[in-house]
Design a protein around this motif. Structure first.
Motif, short mmCIF file in Angstrom:
data_model
loop_
_atom_site.label_atom_id
_atom_site.label_comp_id
_atom_site.label_asym_id
_atom_site.label_seq_id
_atom_site.Cartn_x
_atom_site.Cartn_y
_atom_site.Cartn_z
N ILE A 134 0.84 -1.47 -0.47
CA ILE A 134 -0.11 -0.05 0.26
C ILE A 134 1.27 1.20 -0.03
CG2 ILE A 134 -1.70 1.56 1.22
CD1 ILE A 134 -2.75 -1.15 -0.33
N SER A 135 2.46 1.43 0.97
CA SER A 135 2.97 2.87 0.99
C SER A 135 3.34 3.16 -0.47
CB SER A 135 3.97 2.53 1.78
OG SER A 135 4.89 1.60 2.04
N TYR A 136 4.10 1.88 -1.10
CA TYR A 136 3.98 2.03 -3.18
C TYR A 136 3.18 2.75 -3.39
CZ TYR A 136 6.54 1.02 -7.33
OH TYR A 136 7.13 1.34 -8.28
N VAL A 137 2.40 1.35 -3.44
CA VAL A 137 1.29 2.63 -4.65
C VAL A 137 1.05 3.91 -4.12
CG1 VAL A 137 -1.15 1.92 -5.40
CG2 VAL A 137 0.32 0.16 -4.70
N GLU A 138 0.72 4.25 -2.48
CA GLU A 138 0.25 5.72 -2.45
C GLU A 138 1.42 6.56 -2.59
OE1 GLU A 138 -1.73 4.80 1.65
OE2 GLU A 138 -0.07 5.23 1.46
N ARG A 139 3.02 5.73 -2.83
CA ARG A 139 4.06 7.60 -3.09
C ARG A 139 3.38 7.53 -4.90
NH1 ARG A 139 7.22 4.38 -0.28
NH2 ARG A 139 8.20 2.49 -1.51
N ARG A 140 3.49 6.31 -5.61
CA ARG A 140 3.22 6.27 -6.95
C ARG A 140 2.34 6.87 -6.79
NH1 ARG A 140 5.19 5.71 -10.66
NH2 ARG A 140 4.54 4.45 -12.16
N MET A 141 0.89 7.33 -6.37
CA MET A 141 -0.26 8.12 -6.71
C MET A 141 -0.39 9.23 -6.37
SD MET A 141 -3.36 5.43 -4.75
CE MET A 141 -4.60 6.76 -5.52
N ARG A 142 0.67 9.74 -5.96
CA ARG A 142 1.27 11.18 -5.95
C ARG A 142 2.20 11.83 -6.39
NH1 ARG A 142 1.65 9.68 -0.10
NH2 ARG A 142 4.28 8.94 -0.55
N HIS A 153 -5.68 0.94 -7.76
CA HIS A 153 -4.43 1.10 -8.67
C HIS A 153 -3.31 -0.09 -8.15
CE1 HIS A 153 -6.14 4.77 -9.22
NE2 HIS A 153 -6.01 5.16 -8.03
N LEU A 154 -3.54 -0.79 -6.98
CA LEU A 154 -2.95 -2.15 -6.60
C LEU A 154 -2.21 -2.79 -8.00
CD1 LEU A 154 -1.65 -3.58 -4.22
CD2 LEU A 154 -3.18 -4.82 -4.17
N ASP A 155 -3.94 -3.31 -8.98
CA ASP A 155 -2.54 -4.24 -9.84
C ASP A 155 -2.58 -3.28 -11.01
OD1 ASP A 155 -3.99 -6.87 -8.74
OD2 ASP A 155 -5.45 -6.28 -9.24
N ARG A 156 -2.34 -2.50 -11.20
CA ARG A 156 -1.32 -1.01 -11.90
C ARG A 156 0.02 -0.87 -11.63
NH1 ARG A 156 -2.76 5.23 -13.58
NH2 ARG A 156 -0.93 5.75 -14.85
N PHE A 157 -0.09 -1.08 -10.89
CA PHE A 157 2.02 -0.78 -10.00
C PHE A 157 2.37 -1.45 -9.44
CE2 PHE A 157 -0.42 3.51 -8.98
CZ PHE A 157 0.18 4.60 -10.80
N CYS A 158 1.72 -2.71 -9.03
CA CYS A 158 2.44 -4.11 -8.30
C CYS A 158 1.40 -5.18 -8.83
CB CYS A 158 1.96 -3.82 -6.77
SG CYS A 158 2.60 -2.39 -6.26
N VAL A 159 2.09 -6.58 -8.66
CA VAL A 159 1.61 -7.61 -8.54
C VAL A 159 1.51 -8.75 -7.29
CG1 VAL A 159 2.14 -10.55 -9.94
CG2 VAL A 159 2.89 -7.48 -10.83
N VAL A 160 0.38 -9.20 -7.36
CA VAL A 160 -0.33 -9.38 -5.70
C VAL A 160 -1.08 -10.59 -6.41
CG1 VAL A 160 -1.51 -7.73 -5.64
CG2 VAL A 160 -0.88 -8.80 -3.79
N GLY A 161 -0.61 -11.85 -5.31
CA GLY A 161 -1.67 -12.79 -4.74
C GLY A 161 -1.32 -14.16 -4.55
#
Length: 199
Positions: A134-142, A153-161
């Motif tokens: 989450i913190s990484y995604v928040e930095r990218r969003m800013r 926006h999680l799947d736009r910037f990361c791979v999770v599952g």
């Protein structure tokens, strides 16, 4: 792969040391980036990233030879990197995002390689793996001035599952990019071992 921010005031000295290492080792690689503003001083943030990247690439290739493979971060300097790809065949290093086919084509003027940075988290349940990203995604969003919730926006910037979902997504990315560089959001042995087995 050693990553150096060109806007850091100590960059020239650090680059000198890294080039000595590169001249002696075939296992080491260099990635030049503008540098995250969060880790730069006010004076460093004012430095012209594009010009510094171009100068650094020319210096490295001039001293180590035209066959030297240099990765260059593209964030906010896509036009400069596209020019460096055409002139020096560098490897564009993109952060995972919804990159347009037009941008990727522009960064491959000589059929050069493309690299992508992929923050990832593997867990038996997707919701358990999400918090570490989450913190990484928040930095990218800013940085991109995006609104909404980080999970949107999680799947736009990361791979999770789970392991199957992450493996499937990485295989898909490997068809689009030549080098996929994973960053475990939870840098524990299990996550690192999972990544090492993907290849």
């Amino acid at each position: 792969m050693i990553t150096l921010p060109v806007r850091r005031s100590d960059f020239p000295e650090r680059l000198k040391g890294v080039m000595r290492l590169l001249s002696r080792s075939e296992r080491a690689s260099l990635c030049l980036v503008a540098g995250n503003p969060a880790y730069l001083t006010e004076e460093e943030r004012k430095m012209p990233a594009g010009g510094l990247l171009a100068s650094a690439v020319k210096r490295v290739i001039g001293e180590l030879g035209p066959e030297t493979e240099v990765f260059v971060g593209t964030e906010r300097v896509e036009n400069v990197v596209a020019r460096l790809c055409a002139e020096h065949n560098v490897v564009p290093f993109l952060l995972l995002d919804d990159h347009s086919p037009e941008l990727l084509a522009r960064l491959r003027p000589n059929s050069n390689r493309l690299a992508v940075y992929v923050p990832f988290a593997v867990g038996p349940r997707r919701e358990d793996a999400i918090p570490s990203l989450i913190s990484y995604v928040e930095r990218r969003m800013r940085a991109l001035r995006l609104s909404g919730r980080p999970t949107d926006h999680l799947d736009r910037f990361c791979v999770v599952g789970n392991q199957h979902d992450v493996s499937s997504r990485i295989r898909h990315l490997s068809r689009q990019y030549d080098v996929v560089i994973g960053y475990p959001a939870n840098p524990n042995p299990e996550q690192i071992k999972f990544w090492s087995l993907l290849g």
